[in-house]
Design an enzyme around this catalytic site. Structure first.
Site, PDB file in Angstrom:
ATOM      1  N   LYS A  64       0.891  -1.250   0.060  1.00 57.87           N
ATOM      2  CA  LYS A  64      -0.019  -0.001  -0.047  1.00 57.87           C
ATOM      3  C   LYS A  64       0.723   1.347  -0.141  1.00 57.87           C
ATOM      4  O   LYS A  64       0.660   2.310  -0.820  1.00 57.87           O
ATOM      5  CB  LYS A  64      -0.946   0.027   1.305  1.00 57.87           C
ATOM      6  CG  LYS A  64      -2.091  -1.124   1.143  1.00 57.87           C
ATOM      7  CD  LYS A  64      -2.843  -1.142   2.610  1.00 57.87           C
ATOM      8  CE  LYS A  64      -3.734  -2.502   2.090  1.00 57.87           C
ATOM      9  NZ  LYS A  64      -4.362  -2.790   3.531  1.00 57.87           N
ATOM     10  N   GLN A 124      -4.735  -1.386   9.477  1.00 59.37           N
ATOM     11  CA  GLN A 124      -4.231  -2.681   9.122  1.00 59.37           C
ATOM     12  C   GLN A 124      -5.011  -3.778   9.872  1.00 59.37           C
ATOM     13  O   GLN A 124      -4.599  -3.828  10.958  1.00 59.37           O
ATOM     14  CB  GLN A 124      -2.986  -2.893   8.620  1.00 59.37           C
ATOM     15  CG  GLN A 124      -2.635  -4.241   7.993  1.00 59.37           C
ATOM     16  CD  GLN A 124      -3.157  -4.253   6.772  1.00 59.37           C
ATOM     17  OE1 GLN A 124      -3.141  -3.300   5.867  1.00 59.37           O
ATOM     18  NE2 GLN A 124      -3.712  -5.208   6.132  1.00 59.37           N
ATOM     19  N   ASP A 158     -11.032   2.836   4.305  1.00 57.02           N
ATOM     20  CA  ASP A 158     -11.361   1.226   4.154  1.00 57.02           C
ATOM     21  C   ASP A 158     -13.130   1.106   4.031  1.00 57.02           C
ATOM     22  O   ASP A 158     -13.491   0.179   3.667  1.00 57.02           O
ATOM     23  CB  ASP A 158     -10.907   0.546   5.168  1.00 57.02           C
ATOM     24  CG  ASP A 158      -9.831  -0.154   4.937  1.00 57.02           C
ATOM     25  OD1 ASP A 158      -9.264  -0.477   3.993  1.00 57.02           O
ATOM     26  OD2 ASP A 158      -8.934  -0.605   5.995  1.00 57.02           O
TER      27      ASP A 158
END
Ligand code: NDP
Length: 303
Positions: free
Chosen positions: A61, A105, A128
């Site tokens: 990422k 994460q 997200d």
């Protein structure tokens, strides 16, 4: 004598890497436009603990962010970080006007309440798309930040099929991060949607009615040709590492590609299908978050 030789049909390969490159080029252009206007889109990535798979995901990422010109900030913490310390970090990032996107994460260490953490992220910075406010907005059909993996699947489908209106889509799996938001996105795209899960009866027979099948079960190569309607388009979300007899390992999807490709019209490969699109959609969400925050700042200034 005329003889026609028939060979098993091979499904067309839906190239996720190429689609991701195209999307990232659009993101890079928009990112440059923001920088020209004096704001550098910024993504904060928070990693707690040393889970090897998470380390790889975070590295990918950060590398992609750099490639498209998004500034990234990395926050790495040991596995024994307390929930309140993580919440304090999120508070600071929420308040920082230079931070546009916040990604924590997953998975988090077991002593941290994942739901509490996801709820603590400002919905306008929730790249997200897991905050309940964004989940609710998605179900209501609003233009909110949307989970990256299903958003990537939808883009692959629209690239390949065009208008999805009226198609019967079956989603196998009902997780909060893939199955449920995938079903909501397909409904928004005017599909008729069926969601299957571990308690579904006659799952293969139901799946075999689908024009579009999305496999997100986390079971290596579970879905074979008996689940597929001839000519269906199949998106394989699964990423499973399996060990060969000689001890080496390889990645496989939730779809048995050799079997399914004899029946389906098109199929995403693993790796190289949904995975690259997930990261590209994260970058796209970071830019969408930047846009949403700019609009909200203008509104509060005017109000
Ligand atoms: P989860 O384990 O959270 O959910 C799996 C779902 O599949 C559940 O809803 C479960 O049903 C259902 N399921 C399990 N077994 C069966 C079965 N035999 N028949 C029907 N349904 C079944 O997984 P995720 O949604 O998080 O991930 C799914 C896959 O996608 C994994 O392989 C994961 O690695 C991969 N993934 C890939 C990403 C990418 O970028 N390519 C990103 C995220 C995930 P129930 O709810 O009843 O338990």
């Amino acid at each position: 004598m005329n003889m026609t030789l028939t060979s098993p049909q091979r499904a067309e390969n839906i190239d996720g890497k190429a689609a991701a490159r195209r999307l990232l080029a659009e993101v890079a252009a928009e990112c440059r436009a923001f920088v020209d206007q004096g704001h550098h889109p910024t993504l904060a990535v928070v990693l707690v603990g040393d889970d090897p798979a998470s380390q790889v995901y975070v590295r990918n990422k950060l590398r992609t962010a750099e490639e498209v010109g998004i500034r990234s900030l990395e926050y790495r913490f040991p596995a024994n970080l307390s929930e309140s310390e993580l919440l304090a970090t999120l508070d600071k990032l929420n308040l920082d006007p230079l931070v546009n996107g916040i990604l924590v994460q997953l998975p988090l260490p077991r002593h941290i309440n994942e739901q509490a953490i996801l709820r603590a992220i400002d919905p306008l910075k929730d790249v997200d798309g897991f905050h309940p406010e964004n989940v609710g907005g998605l179900v209501h059909g609003q233009a909110v930040l949307t989970p990256c993996t299903p958003a990537g699947c939808l883009r692959l489908l629209q690239d390949y099929c065009g208008d999805l209106s009226g198609k019967h889509a079956v989603v196998v799996g009902r997780s909060n991060i893939v199955g449920k938001p995938m079903a909501a996105l397909l409904l928004k795209a005017h599909c008729s949607v069926t969601t299957l899960h571990s308690r579904s009866q006659d799952a293969a027979a139901l799946a075999a009615q689908a024009d579009i099948l999305i496999a997100a079960v986390g079971q290596p190569e579970m879905i074979d040709a008996s689940w597929i309607k001839p000519g269906a388009v199949v998106i394989d979300v699964g990423i499973n590492r399996v060990t060969r007899a000689n001890g080496s390992s390889r990645l496989v999807g939730d779809v048995d590609a050799a079997s399914v490709s004899t029946v389906a019209a098109a199929l995403t490969p693993v790796p190289g299908g949904v995975g690259p699109m997930t990261i590209a959609c994260l970058m796209q969400n970071t830019l969408q978050a930047t846009r949403l925050q700019t609009a909200s700042a203008v509104l509060s200034h005017c109000g």
